[in-house]
Design a protein around this motif. Structure first.
Motif, PDB file in Angstrom:
ATOM      1  N   GLN A 234       0.721  -1.342  -0.111  1.00  0.00           N
ATOM      2  CA  GLN A 234       0.188  -0.116   0.079  1.00  0.00           C
ATOM      3  C   GLN A 234       0.919   1.186   0.036  1.00  0.00           C
ATOM      4  O   GLN A 234       0.656   2.228  -0.864  1.00  0.00           O
ATOM      5  CB  GLN A 234      -0.776  -0.047   1.202  1.00  0.00           C
ATOM      6  N   GLU A 235       1.955   1.275   0.676  1.00  0.00           N
ATOM      7  CA  GLU A 235       2.892   2.375   0.882  1.00  0.00           C
ATOM      8  C   GLU A 235       3.420   2.547  -0.519  1.00  0.00           C
ATOM      9  O   GLU A 235       3.822   3.664  -1.074  1.00  0.00           O
ATOM     10  CB  GLU A 235       3.911   2.360   1.861  1.00  0.00           C
TER      11      GLU A 235
ATOM     12  N   TRP B 234      -0.932   8.558   7.679  1.00  0.00           N
ATOM     13  CA  TRP B 234      -1.189   7.159   7.183  1.00  0.00           C
ATOM     14  C   TRP B 234      -0.626   6.425   8.288  1.00  0.00           C
ATOM     15  O   TRP B 234       0.238   6.763   8.988  1.00  0.00           O
ATOM     16  CB  TRP B 234      -0.120   7.021   5.834  1.00  0.00           C
ATOM     17  N   ILE B 235      -1.018   5.339   8.102  1.00  0.00           N
ATOM     18  CA  ILE B 235      -0.751   4.008   9.143  1.00  0.00           C
ATOM     19  C   ILE B 235       0.078   3.114   8.283  1.00  0.00           C
ATOM     20  O   ILE B 235      -0.529   2.391   7.515  1.00  0.00           O
ATOM     21  CB  ILE B 235      -1.849   3.438   9.858  1.00  0.00           C
ATOM     22  N   PHE B 236       1.318   3.222   8.392  1.00  0.00           N
ATOM     23  CA  PHE B 236       2.166   2.020   7.799  1.00  0.00           C
ATOM     24  C   PHE B 236       3.124   1.165   8.721  1.00  0.00           C
ATOM     25  O   PHE B 236       3.747   0.199   8.133  1.00  0.00           O
ATOM     26  CB  PHE B 236       3.082   2.546   6.700  1.00  0.00           C
TER      27      PHE B 236
ATOM     28  N   ALA C  20      -1.040  -7.289  14.250  1.00  0.00           N
ATOM     29  CA  ALA C  20      -1.861  -7.656  12.986  1.00  0.00           C
ATOM     30  C   ALA C  20      -3.334  -6.941  12.953  1.00  0.00           C
ATOM     31  O   ALA C  20      -3.753  -6.437  11.697  1.00  0.00           O
ATOM     32  CB  ALA C  20      -2.028  -9.236  12.815  1.00  0.00           C
ATOM     33  N   TRP C  21      -3.970  -7.083  14.078  1.00  0.00           N
ATOM     34  CA  TRP C  21      -5.223  -6.388  14.221  1.00  0.00           C
ATOM     35  C   TRP C  21      -5.102  -4.946  13.875  1.00  0.00           C
ATOM     36  O   TRP C  21      -6.046  -4.308  13.155  1.00  0.00           O
ATOM     37  CB  TRP C  21      -5.868  -6.609  15.601  1.00  0.00           C
ATOM     38  N   TYR C  22      -4.153  -4.381  14.521  1.00  0.00           N
ATOM     39  CA  TYR C  22      -4.010  -3.108  14.297  1.00  0.00           C
ATOM     40  C   TYR C  22      -3.573  -2.574  13.178  1.00  0.00           C
ATOM     41  O   TYR C  22      -4.144  -1.474  12.175  1.00  0.00           O
ATOM     42  CB  TYR C  22      -2.883  -2.526  15.427  1.00  0.00           C
ATOM     43  N   LEU C  23      -2.788  -3.115  12.378  1.00  0.00           N
ATOM     44  CA  LEU C  23      -2.354  -2.962  10.956  1.00  0.00           C
ATOM     45  C   LEU C  23      -3.412  -3.089   9.843  1.00  0.00           C
ATOM     46  O   LEU C  23      -3.357  -2.627   8.999  1.00  0.00           O
ATOM     47  CB  LEU C  23      -0.978  -3.941  10.577  1.00  0.00           C
TER      48      LEU C  23
ATOM     49  N   GLY D 138      -5.487  -0.496  10.169  1.00  0.00           N
ATOM     50  CA  GLY D 138      -5.015   0.694   9.399  1.00  0.00           C
ATOM     51  C   GLY D 138      -4.805   0.591   8.008  1.00  0.00           C
ATOM     52  O   GLY D 138      -4.987   1.712   7.306  1.00  0.00           O
ATOM     53  N   GLU D 139      -4.821  -0.463   7.403  1.00  0.00           N
ATOM     54  CA  GLU D 139      -4.793  -0.914   5.993  1.00  0.00           C
ATOM     55  C   GLU D 139      -6.140  -0.487   5.440  1.00  0.00           C
ATOM     56  O   GLU D 139      -6.447   0.163   4.367  1.00  0.00           O
ATOM     57  CB  GLU D 139      -4.616  -2.295   5.710  1.00  0.00           C
TER      58      GLU D 139
END
Length: 211
Positions: free
Chosen positions: A53-54, A132-134, A162-165, A168-169
């Motif tokens: 995504q980044e 952004w959340i990367f 994994a849940w947090y990311l 973010g995705e």
């Protein structure tokens, strides 16, 4: 002696069963009761998705920068050529240019300039950094997971991150969808601006040849 050994087995079985129940209860109370390898895989997939995504965001910004530069070059070249030729037109003299032709030419120039400004503004709006959340901050990891009152185990850490990311995705995806929509509109305006300059330039040349 044989009787004592016979009576001892049920106690051993009860103790083993109790230990198993305690272990099962501890597993149920854990935030990561599943397979640790599965949580590690889930975390690596979340990181990989955010990396892709980044990279997509960086590519979009690079395209926006390139298109912005192209819009400036095209407008400067075609605009200068158009205005240079148009400045030679005159509504007076032996072969005057009709007023309506002059007005249409400058109206076309105005439309081309407005399209250029609109496309450039949209391209510029894609360049600034946003929230952004990367990745997860190091201090957050230390405070909330590693040095917390009850430190997280690796499976719990992998599951939580994994849940947090993943969240973010999802948030990034919504923001990127808006950016791609804005880029599409900017590209349409850019192409329209190019067509407008070509039409105006060709019209000026035709009028000038007829003068």
């Amino acid at each position: 002696m044989g009787t004592d050994r016979g009576r001892g087995r049920p106690k051993d079985e009860r103790a083993a069963r109790a230990a198993e129940e305690e272990a099962a209860e501890a597993a149920r109370s854990s935030e990561a009761p599943g397979d640790p390898d599965a949580y590690a895989l889930l975390f690596s997939e979340a990181v990989r998705a955010l990396s892709a995504q980044e990279a997509s965001l960086d590519e979009l910004r690079a395209r926006a920068g390139t298109m912005l530069s192209a819009a400036g070059v095209i407008s400067a070249f075609l605009g200068t050529a158009t205005l240079t030729i148009a400045s030679g037109l005159s509504t007076k003299g032996p072969n005057p240019t009709p007023w309506n032709s002059v007005l249409l030419i400058y109206a076309g120039v105005l439309v081309a300039v407005v399209l250029m400004i609109g496309s450039s503004a949209l391209f510029v709006s894609l360049l600034p950094a946003r929230s952004w959340i990367f990745r997860v901050g190091t201090r957050d990891l230390l405070r909330d997971y590693i040095e917390a009152k009850q430190a997280a185990t690796m499976p719990e850490l992998h599951r939580s991150l994994a849940w947090y990311l993943a969240d973010g995705e999802a948030k990034n995806a919504k923001a990127m969808e808006r950016l791609y929509g804005r880029f599409s509109w900017a590209a349409v305006l850019f192409l329209s601006d190019l067509v407008a300059w070509l039409v105006v330039l060709s019209s000026v040349v035709i009028v000038r040849l007829q003068a």
